[in-house]
Design a protein around this motif. Structure first.
Motif, short mmCIF file in Angstrom:
data_model
loop_
_atom_site.label_atom_id
_atom_site.label_comp_id
_atom_site.label_asym_id
_atom_site.label_seq_id
_atom_site.Cartn_x
_atom_site.Cartn_y
_atom_site.Cartn_z
N ARG A 136 -19.53 6.36 -4.45
CA ARG A 136 -18.86 6.31 -3.15
C ARG A 136 -18.83 7.68 -2.49
NH1 ARG A 136 -14.56 3.82 -4.71
NH2 ARG A 136 -13.14 5.60 -4.83
N ALA A 137 -18.55 8.72 -3.28
CA ALA A 137 -18.54 10.08 -2.72
C ALA A 137 -19.93 10.49 -2.28
CB ALA A 137 -18.00 11.06 -3.77
N GLY A 138 -20.94 10.16 -3.08
CA GLY A 138 -22.31 10.50 -2.71
C GLY A 138 -22.77 9.76 -1.48
N GLU A 139 -22.40 8.48 -1.36
CA GLU A 139 -22.80 7.69 -0.20
C GLU A 139 -22.17 8.26 1.07
OE1 GLU A 139 -23.21 2.96 0.96
OE2 GLU A 139 -21.76 3.58 -0.56
N ALA A 140 -20.90 8.67 0.99
CA ALA A 140 -20.24 9.26 2.16
C ALA A 140 -20.90 10.59 2.55
CB ALA A 140 -18.76 9.47 1.86
N LEU A 141 -21.26 11.39 1.56
CA LEU A 141 -21.92 12.66 1.83
C LEU A 141 -23.26 12.45 2.51
CD1 LEU A 141 -21.72 15.83 1.11
CD2 LEU A 141 -23.32 15.26 -0.72
N VAL A 142 -24.03 11.49 2.01
CA VAL A 142 -25.35 11.21 2.58
C VAL A 142 -25.22 10.70 4.01
CG1 VAL A 142 -27.33 9.64 2.42
CG2 VAL A 142 -26.52 10.85 0.38
N ALA A 143 -24.28 9.79 4.24
CA ALA A 143 -24.10 9.24 5.57
C ALA A 143 -23.69 10.31 6.57
CB ALA A 143 -23.07 8.12 5.54
N ALA A 144 -22.87 11.26 6.13
CA ALA A 144 -22.34 12.27 7.05
C ALA A 144 -23.34 13.41 7.30
CB ALA A 144 -21.04 12.84 6.48
N TYR A 145 -24.08 13.82 6.26
CA TYR A 145 -24.87 15.04 6.39
C TYR A 145 -26.34 14.87 6.01
CZ TYR A 145 -20.17 16.95 6.59
OH TYR A 145 -18.88 17.20 6.95
N GLY A 146 -26.75 13.68 5.56
CA GLY A 146 -28.14 13.46 5.21
C GLY A 146 -29.02 13.31 6.43
N GLU A 147 -30.31 13.43 6.23
CA GLU A 147 -31.29 13.25 7.31
C GLU A 147 -31.73 11.80 7.34
OE1 GLU A 147 -35.74 14.91 8.44
OE2 GLU A 147 -34.42 16.11 7.18
N ALA A 148 -31.42 11.09 8.41
CA ALA A 148 -31.66 9.66 8.47
C ALA A 148 -33.13 9.34 8.71
CB ALA A 148 -30.82 9.04 9.59
N LEU A 149 -33.60 8.27 8.08
CA LEU A 149 -34.92 7.75 8.39
C LEU A 149 -34.84 6.99 9.71
CD1 LEU A 149 -35.90 6.17 4.93
CD2 LEU A 149 -36.19 8.53 5.67
N PRO A 150 -35.81 7.12 10.60
CA PRO A 150 -35.77 6.37 11.86
C PRO A 150 -35.67 4.87 11.64
CG PRO A 150 -37.41 8.10 11.99
CD PRO A 150 -36.94 8.07 10.56
N THR A 151 -36.30 4.37 10.59
CA THR A 151 -36.22 2.97 10.24
C THR A 151 -35.99 2.86 8.75
OG1 THR A 151 -37.80 2.43 12.00
CG2 THR A 151 -37.36 0.72 10.34
N ALA A 152 -34.99 2.08 8.37
CA ALA A 152 -34.69 1.94 6.94
C ALA A 152 -35.84 1.27 6.21
CB ALA A 152 -33.41 1.13 6.76
N SER A 153 -36.02 1.64 4.96
CA SER A 153 -37.02 1.02 4.09
C SER A 153 -36.27 0.33 2.96
CB SER A 153 -37.97 2.08 3.53
OG SER A 153 -38.82 1.51 2.55
N GLY A 154 -36.02 -0.96 3.12
CA GLY A 154 -35.17 -1.65 2.15
C GLY A 154 -33.79 -1.03 2.20
N GLY A 155 -33.30 -0.58 1.04
CA GLY A 155 -32.00 0.06 0.98
C GLY A 155 -32.05 1.56 1.17
N LEU A 156 -33.23 2.11 1.43
CA LEU A 156 -33.38 3.56 1.62
C LEU A 156 -33.21 3.90 3.09
CD1 LEU A 156 -36.44 4.25 -0.72
CD2 LEU A 156 -34.00 4.22 -1.28
#
Length: 529
Positions: A384-404
């Motif tokens: 949960r902590a990692g998912e929040a970190l990724v959502a807030a500060y990760g670089e988003a893919l323009p289009t999701a690839s499955g769950g990525l």
């Protein structure tokens, strides 16, 4: 191990020594792995080499039957902390191709001449020759798995010119690039690093989306670079299929269990049922980005099926080596079992789970950040902590690839971020910011050739990072096989920093104490029997 012992291994075709040494036959001009199925040569006609590059430098070409260039790497390079071991890890990561011998020397803290001399003295080949052997292997994989033009493959594999590429292929494989492409191993081939296409049939929707080009295949470093429907590079619309070889038994179910238990949604996903799971994740690479997929096998076949979708094919060697580190494919389970199996405490655990591995990481910076935000947390809380970190500060893919959906945040982004939207204590935010700053400004080095003792010392000096977490980072991010983190009384839901065992001894488990740690952890998980 002396030469007589090596020859005995060759006579018995002992696969335990594949990658530990190579032998060449003077009457044929061919070099092989110890388990080569060809007729055993006479002792007087055999020469032994520590590396494939040394055999190639002596004028021998690779055997077409056993494909010695595709063997697992030697576990010795992971265990050794000296300059030769550190250099081999960096060369495997592609540093010589990207930065030259001078860049390798700077990372090691030695002069280029000193590095050259030490590698030549011990391995019979210098850094340029070792990197050249690696480039030739990459070129063979591309020739036999893609429809790219040979000229494009030459530069993708890291050669400076098409002529250099052609000359190297002829010298190492005694073949032209065209003939080598036509000699692709069949579906039933035991040796080689080229995977079967049918190994990926019946995949899930996410995999099919990537393979067909409907999903993004890669992202660039610092900029978005995504594939057109036909794929990121002409001739590779379905990615590059590989066989990631390993030696001995491989406890695949346990390592997939471990990765599934600690995966961070958005950056990683694990789909399918045990015995047939598919692990997928995004990758940050020197030339861009990509997506890696590794399929679990219910049978122990000697390799893992992997598929790499890359924006820049020059990253093939680096990407495959990083996936090998994550799945600990260069380990020596025979040496681990011999050392740990005689211990009354560990012996039954080793017998129950033969071939248990110690997972590494594809990105040491990512692993270090995950360890810090997961200090003291259960797998669920850490996810949960990692998912929040990724959502807030990760670089988003323009289009999701499955769950990525994202790339993991960069240290530079976290060093300047407020971090207020994360469920961390003030001390936790301070530790994360201190770590990110040290990684971003170069004060802390966690690359494959880093000095492990110095790295752990630097980690412990950062505020909020305890010895347990520093040891965990050393074990996984730096791939140290001799870190003892847990004892039998630790909680089942250990955190990323469960820690250095209170007993000061355990010398009998050296140099494989990281495997002892994983055996103790695995023993607290439900049995699959």
């Amino acid at each position: 191990m002396n030469e007589d012992s090596r020859y005995e291994a060759v006579c018995s075709r002992d696969a335990r020594f594949d990658g530990q040494f190579f032998f060449a036959v003077t009457t044929t001009g061919i070099y092989c792995r110890p388990s080569c199925p060809a007729v055993t040569p006479k002792r007087k006609n055999v020469r032994f080499f520590a590396t494939a590059a040394a055999a190639q430098g002596a004028g021998f070409r690779a055997c077409r039957r056993c494909r010695p260039d595709a063997v697992p790497g030697s576990a010795e390079w992971n265990a050794r902390a000296d300059v030769v071991g550190r250099a081999m890890r960096l060369i495997g990561d592609g540093v010589v191709d990207r930065e030259g011998v001078a860049g390798l020397a700077v990372r090691l803290g030695y002069s280029a001449r000193q590095v050259q001399r030490q590698l030549n003295a011990e391995l019979g080949a210098g850094p340029v020759a070792l990197a050249r052997a690696q480039r030739a292997h990459t070129a063979r994989v591309l020739l036999q798995t893609t429809h790219m033009q040979a000229a494009d493959i030459a530069f993708a594999a890291g050669f400076a010119s098409v002529r250099q590429f052609n000359d190297t292929i002829r010298e190492i494989y005694a073949s032209t690039p065209t003939a080598l492409r036509l000699a692709r191993p069949g579906a039933t081939a035991r040796y080689g690093s080229v995977a079967r296409e049918d190994a990926w049939s019946g995949g899930d929707g996410a995999t099919d989306a990537v393979r067909s080009g409907r999903a993004p295949l890669a992202a660039g470093a610092g900029k978005a670079v995504f594939a057109a429907p036909a794929g990121p590079v002409p001739g590779t619309p379905r990615g590059i299929p590989l066989r990631l070889a390993y030696r001995g038994a491989y406890a695949g179910r346990e390592i997939f269990d471990y990765l599934q238990r600690w995966h961070i949604p958005g950056v990683e996903e694990v789909t399918g049922e045990p015995g047939a799971r598919l692990y997928r994740r995004t990758l940050r690479l020197p030339g861009g980005g990509g997506i890696a997929e590794v399929r679990e096998s219910a049978v122990d076949q000697g390799w893992l099926e992997c598929r790499l979708h890359l924006c820049e094919l020059r990253d093939l060697t680096t990407a495959s080596q990083r996936m090998r580190r994550l799945f600990d494919l260069d380990a020596d389970p025979y040496a681990v079992a011999e050392r740990l199996g005689g211990c009354p405490r560990l012996g039954p655990l080793v017998t129950a789970r033969p071939g248990l591995r110690a997972p590494g990481s594809v990105d040491p910076h990512e692993l270090a950040v995950r360890a810090v935000i997961g200090q003291g947390a259960t797998p669920r809380r850490a996810r949960r902590a990692g998912e929040a970190l990724v959502a807030a500060y990760g670089e988003a893919l323009p289009t999701a690839s499955g769950g990525l959906t994202h790339f993991f945040p960069r240290a530079e982004a976290l060093a300047d971020a407020p971090l207020d939207d994360l469920e961390l204590s003030p001390e936790g935010r301070g530790a994360l910011r201190a770590l990110a700053t040290a990684l971003a400004d170069g004060g802390l080095s966690l690359d494959p050739g880093a000095d492990r003792v110095e790295a752990e010392r630097s980690l412990r000096a950062l505020p909020g990072i305890d010895p347990r977490t520093a040891g965990y980072i050393r074990m996984r991010a730096l791939g140290d096989p001799d870190v003892l983190l847990a004892d039998a009384d630790a909680d089942e839901d250990h955190s990323a920093g469960v820690g250095v065992a209170p007993e000061a001894g355990r010398d009998a488990w050296r140099p494989w104490r990281s495997y002892a740690t994983h055996y103790l952890w695995a023993a607290r998980q439900p049995s699959h029997a």
